[in-house]
Enzyme design. Structure first.
Site, PDB file in Angstrom:
ATOM      1  N   TYR A  51       4.459 -20.414   8.394  1.00 44.40           N
ATOM      2  CA  TYR A  51       5.202 -19.160   8.317  1.00 44.40           C
ATOM      3  C   TYR A  51       5.962 -18.940   9.636  1.00 44.40           C
ATOM      4  CZ  TYR A  51       6.231 -14.218   8.031  1.00 44.40           C
ATOM      5  OH  TYR A  51       6.883 -13.012   8.034  1.00 44.40           O
ATOM      6  N   LYS A 104       1.638  -9.263   0.716  1.00 46.61           N
ATOM      7  CA  LYS A 104       2.122 -10.135  -0.337  1.00 46.61           C
ATOM      8  C   LYS A 104       1.305  -9.905  -1.620  1.00 46.61           C
ATOM      9  CE  LYS A 104       4.588 -11.378   3.170  1.00 46.61           C
ATOM     10  NZ  LYS A 104       4.273 -12.524   4.011  1.00 46.61           N
ATOM     11  N   ARG A 162     -10.131   4.463  14.499  1.00 49.11           N
ATOM     12  CA  ARG A 162      -9.764   3.092  14.894  1.00 49.11           C
ATOM     13  C   ARG A 162     -10.946   2.147  14.675  1.00 49.11           C
ATOM     14  NH1 ARG A 162     -10.332   1.998  19.840  1.00 49.11           N
ATOM     15  NH2 ARG A 162      -9.172   3.757  20.703  1.00 49.11           N
TER      16      ARG A 162
HETATM   17  C1  LIG Z   1       4.262 -12.751   5.449  1.00 55.93           C
HETATM   18  C2  LIG Z   1       3.312 -13.748   6.001  1.00 55.93           C
HETATM   19  C3  LIG Z   1       2.669 -13.534   7.222  1.00 55.93           C
HETATM   20  C4  LIG Z   1       2.950 -12.308   8.078  1.00 55.93           C
HETATM   21  O1  LIG Z   1       2.484 -11.135   7.451  1.00 55.93           O
HETATM   22  P1  LIG Z   1       3.156  -9.672   7.636  1.00 55.93           P
HETATM   23  O2  LIG Z   1       2.345  -8.841   6.727  1.00 55.93           O
HETATM   24  O3  LIG Z   1       4.594  -9.789   7.245  1.00 55.93           O
HETATM   25  O4  LIG Z   1       3.018  -9.313   9.069  1.00 55.93           O
HETATM   26  C5  LIG Z   1       1.766 -14.487   7.649  1.00 55.93           C
HETATM   27  N1  LIG Z   1       1.513 -15.604   6.927  1.00 55.93           N
HETATM   28  C6  LIG Z   1       2.122 -15.838   5.750  1.00 55.93           C
HETATM   29  C7  LIG Z   1       1.816 -17.082   4.991  1.00 55.93           C
HETATM   30  C8  LIG Z   1       3.040 -14.928   5.238  1.00 55.93           C
HETATM   31  O5  LIG Z   1       3.657 -15.169   4.077  1.00 55.93           O
END
Ligand SMILES: *Cc1c(COP(=O)(O)O)cnc(C)c1O
Length: 387
Positions: free
Chosen positions: A98, A195, A46
């Site tokens: 978001y 992403k 961790r």
């Molecule tokens: C998807 C997203 C998040 C959240 O991320 P996760 O990996 O889905 O928890 C936060 N900010 C933006 C701009 C995003 O596109």
């Protein structure tokens, strides 16, 4: 070395015991100490894990920060950062945000006595007007999701510094390949690495990068104390994805330009939001503070009834809820990413029932344009014009 080289070389030469080119996945949660008071640098996973450390060092190097922290998701990264604040604190946040971040603040952190103001930060002076004595930080997305609004990070950083506030930037949409907020004066950068950084729609991950020793130690403490850390398998998938970030971002952007121009000329489309287009209101600013415009394109069709037909007819592009992967996806923010934002607020910010968001993948552009063209032609037959 140039960024393309540094990306490809992530983890190379790091495993000195075997010389492995692809850095191994260390599943071990515990690490043997040579003697009392001695350590290999690892004790419990961790706190630190060898595979995770490679990703953390890579993102810190790419963003130009002190240290990186890999988290279980983008939301886990934001949640970890919320540990910097206490009851009574106030944060100023981008208005077009978001949806999951909005939900975390409004439905969780409000109960613990934090307060949030959602401000259109395209005009930096609006930040000054929103600052209160109890304000502690600003959280910005630029370009925003899904309206692609651009905020001036240097101007926001100057105001933040004047009032002693932390400037936190969600850099998910552009990645350090196109935009490095710490160099523009931000204190913390965060990513949903699910992403573009991961890039293949196959790993959920979040990243934090901090600037300055004291802030870094506070976040290091929170990362270990809260424990929402990234596992070794996911860390490896992420570092594998990051190696091709430069190639992917260039192709995403090249395709996004072509798609944005094509959409602008289609009779079913009333508006296109892509900061690469010279007519986009944030184009000049974006060109100054970033080296690219990314692969996200939003647009409005002329009537809400066209949406269902368009989504039904798409064949190559998947109707799905994410972004940043090699495969092109189309999202309907009103019922997907932004469903937790009350309809009146959602519509007032521009995320209306005619808005669609495309994450442009790295397929051949001709195939993308053909798919969009046939789906829009059929959507046009659904009729209506609500502009
Ligand atoms: C998807 C997203 C998040 C959240 O991320 P996760 O990996 O889905 O928890 C936060 N900010 C933006 C701009 C995003 O596109």
């Amino acid at each position: 070395m140039r960024v393309e080289t540094r990306l490809v070389q992530i983890g190379v030469g790091r495993d000195t015991t075997t010389g492995a080119i692809s850095f191994p996945i260390y599943h071990s949660t515990a690490y043997r100490h040579p003697a009392l008071g001695e350590s290999t640098g690892y004790d419990y996973t961790r706190t630190t894990n060898p595979t995770r450390a490679v990703v953390e060092e890579a993102i810190a190097m790419l963003e130009g920060g002190e240290a990186g922290f890999a988290c279980a998701s983008g939301m886990a990264a934001i949640q970890t950062l919320m540990g910097l604040f206490a009851q009574g604190d106030h944060l100023v946040v981008s208005l077009d945000l978001y949806g999951g971040t909005y939900r975390l603040f409004e439905q969780v952190w409000k109960r613990f006595g934090l307060s949030f103001d959602y401000v259109d930060l395209r005009e930096p002076e609006r930040l000054r007007a929103a600052i209160r004595p109890e304000s502690k930080a600003i959280l910005v997305e630029t370009p925003t999701n899904p309206l692609m609004q651009v905020s001036d990070l240097s101007a926001l950083a100057a105001i933040a510094a004047e009032y002693g506030l932390l400037l936190i930037v969600d850099n998910t949409f552009l990645t350090p390949y196109f935009q490095r907020p710490l160099e523009l004066g931000a204190d913390i950068v965060l990513h949903s690495a699910t992403k573009y950084l991961g890039g293949h729609n196959d790993v959920l991950a979040g990243l934090i990068v901090t600037k300055g020793g004291e802030l870094t130690e506070r976040v290091r403490f929170l990362h270990n104390s809260l424990g929402a850390v990234l596992g070794p398998q996911e860390s490896w998938l992420l570092l594998r994805g990051m190696k091709t970030l430069a190639l992917r971002m260039e192709r995403h952007q090249q395709n996004a330009f072509a798609v944005a121009r094509f959409l602008s000329s289609h009779p079913a489309v009333s508006e296109v939001f892509y900061p690469g287009l010279p007519e986009h209101p944030g184009h000049q600013l974006q060109s100054r503070q970033a080296s690219g415009y990314g692969g996200m394109v939003s647009f409005r069709v002329r009537s809400a009834q066209m949406v269902a037909a368009f989504l039904r007819e798409l064949q190559l592009i998947s109707f799905a809820e994410s972004l940043g992967g090699v495969e092109s996806l189309c999202t309907y923010p009103a019922t997907q990413t932004h469903a937790d934002i009350p309809p009146d607020i959602r519509t007032a910010t521009g995320v209306c029932d005619r808005l669609l968001r495309l994450s442009i993948g790295i397929e051949h552009v001709d195939d993308l344009l053909a798919d969009l063209g046939q789906a829009l032609d059929k959507a046009l037959q659904a009729g209506g014009d609500e502009r």
